[in-house]
Motif scaffolding. Structure first.
Motif, PDB file in Angstrom:
ATOM      1  N   TYR A 137      32.528  23.076  38.293  1.00 43.00           N
ATOM      2  CA  TYR A 137      33.976  23.048  38.130  1.00 43.00           C
ATOM      3  C   TYR A 137      34.473  21.622  38.326  1.00 43.00           C
ATOM      4  CZ  TYR A 137      33.977  28.160  38.605  1.00 43.00           C
ATOM      5  OH  TYR A 137      33.765  29.505  38.420  1.00 43.00           O
ATOM      6  N   LYS A 152      35.452  24.116  33.448  1.00 47.09           N
ATOM      7  CA  LYS A 152      34.161  24.524  33.998  1.00 47.09           C
ATOM      8  C   LYS A 152      33.087  24.434  32.935  1.00 47.09           C
ATOM      9  CE  LYS A 152      35.448  29.412  33.453  1.00 47.09           C
ATOM     10  NZ  LYS A 152      35.562  30.710  34.179  1.00 47.09           N
ATOM     11  N   ILE A 164      42.242  25.111  32.273  1.00 48.24           N
ATOM     12  CA  ILE A 164      42.875  26.292  32.858  1.00 48.24           C
ATOM     13  C   ILE A 164      43.929  25.749  33.832  1.00 48.24           C
ATOM     14  CG2 ILE A 164      42.542  28.352  34.261  1.00 48.24           C
ATOM     15  CD1 ILE A 164      39.566  28.266  33.337  1.00 48.24           C
ATOM     16  N   TYR A 209      41.386  30.725  45.482  1.00 46.55           N
ATOM     17  CA  TYR A 209      41.236  30.757  44.024  1.00 46.55           C
ATOM     18  C   TYR A 209      40.313  31.914  43.656  1.00 46.55           C
ATOM     19  CZ  TYR A 209      40.334  29.281  39.236  1.00 46.55           C
ATOM     20  OH  TYR A 209      40.232  29.239  37.862  1.00 46.55           O
ATOM     21  N   VAL A 211      37.776  33.388  41.497  1.00 49.25           N
ATOM     22  CA  VAL A 211      36.792  32.876  40.543  1.00 49.25           C
ATOM     23  C   VAL A 211      36.627  33.816  39.357  1.00 49.25           C
ATOM     24  CG1 VAL A 211      34.362  32.238  40.261  1.00 49.25           C
ATOM     25  CG2 VAL A 211      35.579  31.594  42.348  1.00 49.25           C
ATOM     26  N   ASP A 214      39.962  33.451  37.360  1.00 54.26           N
ATOM     27  CA  ASP A 214      40.386  32.069  37.135  1.00 54.26           C
ATOM     28  C   ASP A 214      41.881  31.906  37.357  1.00 54.26           C
ATOM     29  OD1 ASP A 214      38.017  30.653  36.628  1.00 54.26           O
ATOM     30  OD2 ASP A 214      37.912  31.437  34.588  1.00 54.26           O
TER      31      ASP A 214
END
Length: 567
Positions: A137, A152, A164, A209, A211, A214
């Motif tokens: 990332y 990513k 993103i 965050y 994952v 996202d």
């Protein structure tokens, strides 16, 4: 008879058509090669012994380093602001010898910098590896654009995803931390709760965050207010990173602004969201309060990142500057490397009062430089003959190219003559590389194949639209003229000022050599008509005009090939 006439004239038409095609292909400025040579005396006078290395490890404008690892491979990124492609990616197996393997943001869909200032764009990229999903990332801030975002990739060499965006995270300098349980957290610089109580009063925030989705999740929480001791009114706490070591979460951040008072401070907690205690002996890295007359000074150190090497030792990458006069430097903020010591459970990069060394003994075996390394540390000479199908990774554009105005053909680099100049906040026909030494020589060979009076090409030393030098050639009344120009500001608008000029006597098919030589505070510009003897054109020009102290901002000087004109 009619058919015979066509048969006889056909070779003539083919010849004319061929000549026309060749003439069309020859429009533009052709650069046959470019050579950069670093000549700093320290590296000539100090030879490396076994397992020693030179600082900086990435010389020239490579600021805000961030590093991560996967297995025995290490990957590092730095800021690029409004240069394109964005965010170079480097690979190493020993933390000292690095090779660029690509850029994170190499597509206009990822990074469209059209009208940003040179010192806007991409700030402080942070690279992380998530072992739970085997993914890299990179999270950063697009200043003057859409704020904070991440991309990513499975392979750090690319390709990386499109951005993103995370609008829920305001401020700058986000960094991702992946915990042992697979949860991810973003820490970043932002405004404090309530109104700031002094100029430069900032805070560090944390938020989880997701994952899988996202996206950000859960509440945001302020975990550092102001800095290591708010009673001292510390300014610009920023560039945070979190590490987990022996059950503690360590939060490291820069403090004091990016100039001479720059520093690095450390906090720790048993919980990722705090509360965090401050290290009593902060800062753990700074060069402030050292004598100004010290030999080979390094200033403005900070914005660090820590990494654990495979042998268990800890290391820090951080930015610093090498001034040539007072606090003037043209090389920008560079990447340095030092070992980290641990004292009573706290990491220390450099004890108070100690100077950043330019030669360091490594505690582990260093590898040979990687094949394809194009020169990143110490003195070196790099020559590009433009024989490949694509540009070398060290070349950059000013902002994102909006159309194709260059080409690599038959062992030369061709630049179109365009009605866009380096004095505008646009994307000129400029391809440049970083100035990496206080003392250097940059040389190129150029031919103008379109001898119109308005077509100009040559070497440019570029810092901003308002701070640059141009060693160029153009045709006036059928004669090839060599000149040196300096961009100055008049009534708020950049404009060119001619410093020197010479009629060369060369024609449209002749090439000329152009050379700029940097000697600390001075720049010398010269030409060679016969490719053997050099003739000074403008000597002793003020190099500090391109320095951060004079031009401002966060970038370094670029040196490269440039064309402007009417075609």
């Amino acid at each position: 008879m009619h058919n015979l006439r066509i048969f006889i004239l056909l070779p003539f038409f083919i010849l004319v058509s061929s000549c026309s095609t060749q003439e069309a292909a020859k429009k533009g400025a052709f650069f046959q090669w470019f050579e950069y040579q670093g000549r700093d005396s320290f590296y000539d006078e100090n030879q490396l012994m076994d397992n020693e290395y030179f600082n900086p490890i990435l010389s020239g404008f490579y600021p805000d380093p961030s590093v991560c690892k996967k297995g025995e491979d290490y990957f590092l990124v730095t800021s690029t602001f409004s240069f394109f492609p964005g965010v170079p990616v480097f690979h190493s197996t020993d933390l000292v010898n690095w090779k660029q393997i690509g850029h994170v943001l190499d597509r206009p869909s990822q990074l469209d910098i059209t009208d940003q200032e040179i010192s806007e764009g991409i700030f402080a990229p942070a690279i992380s590896y998530n072992s739970h999903n085997d993914t890299f990332y990179m999270v950063t801030t697009f200043v003057g654009g859409n704020g904070n975002f991440l991309v990513k990739a499975k392979d750090p060499a690319g390709p990386w995803s499109d951005p993103i965006f995370i609008p829920e995270v305001p401020g700058i300098d986000p960094s991702l931390f992946f915990d042992d349980d697979g949860r991810a957290w973003i820490v970043n610089n932002g405004d404090p709760e309530g109104d700031p109580i002094y100029p430069g009063h900032k805070a560090i925030w944390i938020q989880e965050y997701d994952v899988e989705k996202d996206e950000m999740t859960g509440p945001r929480k302020m975990i550092v207010d102001g800095g290591h001791d708010i009673s001292e009114k510390p300014i610009w706490i920023e560039g945070p990173h979190i590490y987990k070591v022996n059950g503690y979460y360590y939060l490291m951040a820069a403090e004091g602004g990016t100039a001479e008072n720059h520093s690095e401070v450390i906090f720790r907690s048993r919980n990722v969201t705090g509360p965090y205690e401050t290290f009593a002996d902060n800062p753990i890295l700074t060069q402030r309060n050292l004598p100004n007359d010290r030999e080979n000074p390094v200033t403005s150190t900070g914005h660090a990142d820590l990494i654990k090497f495979e042998d268990g030792s800890w290391w820090a990458v951080f930015l610093g500057c090498r001034p040539y006069l007072e606090n003037h430097y043209n090389t920008g903020r560079e990447t340095f490397l030092l070992p980290v010591s641990w004292t009573d459970g706290w990491p220390v990069i450099l004890e108070p009062g100690k100077e950043v060394p330019l030669k360091v003994k490594s505690s582990h075996q260093l590898n040979e430089k990687q094949e394809g390394d194009f020169g990143l540390s110490g003195n070196f000479t790099i020559r590009d003959e433009f024989e490949d199908d694509s540009l070398a990774l060290y070349w950059n554009f000013i902002r994102t190219p909006q159309n194709d105005w260059y080409d690599l053909e038959e062992g030369s680099l061709r630049l179109d003559f365009r009605g866009v100049t380096m004095r505008e906040k646009k994307n000129p026909a400029f391809i440049g590389r970083r100035q990496q030494h206080k003392n250097f020589i940059a040389t190129t060979e150029v031919t103008i194949a379109s001898p119109n009076a308005g077509n100009r090409a040559g070497l440019v030393c570029f810092r901003t639209e308002a701070n640059n030098y141009f060693l160029g050639v153009n045709f006036e009344h059928g004669e090839l003229i060599a000149f040196v120009e300096k961009t100055t500001i008049r009534q708020g608008t950049p404009e060119k000022k001619r410093l020197a000029m010479k009629k060369t006597g060369l024609g449209a098919d002749d090439s000329i050599l152009l050379r700029v030589e940097g000697n600390g505070a001075f720049l010398d510009f010269s030409i060679s008509e016969d490719h053997q003897n050099w003739e000074p054109l403008a000597e002793g020009q003020d190099a500090s005009y391109l320095s951060t102290a004079t031009a401002g901002g966060f970038v370094g000087t670029y040196i490269g090939m440039y064309a402007e004109g009417n075609e």
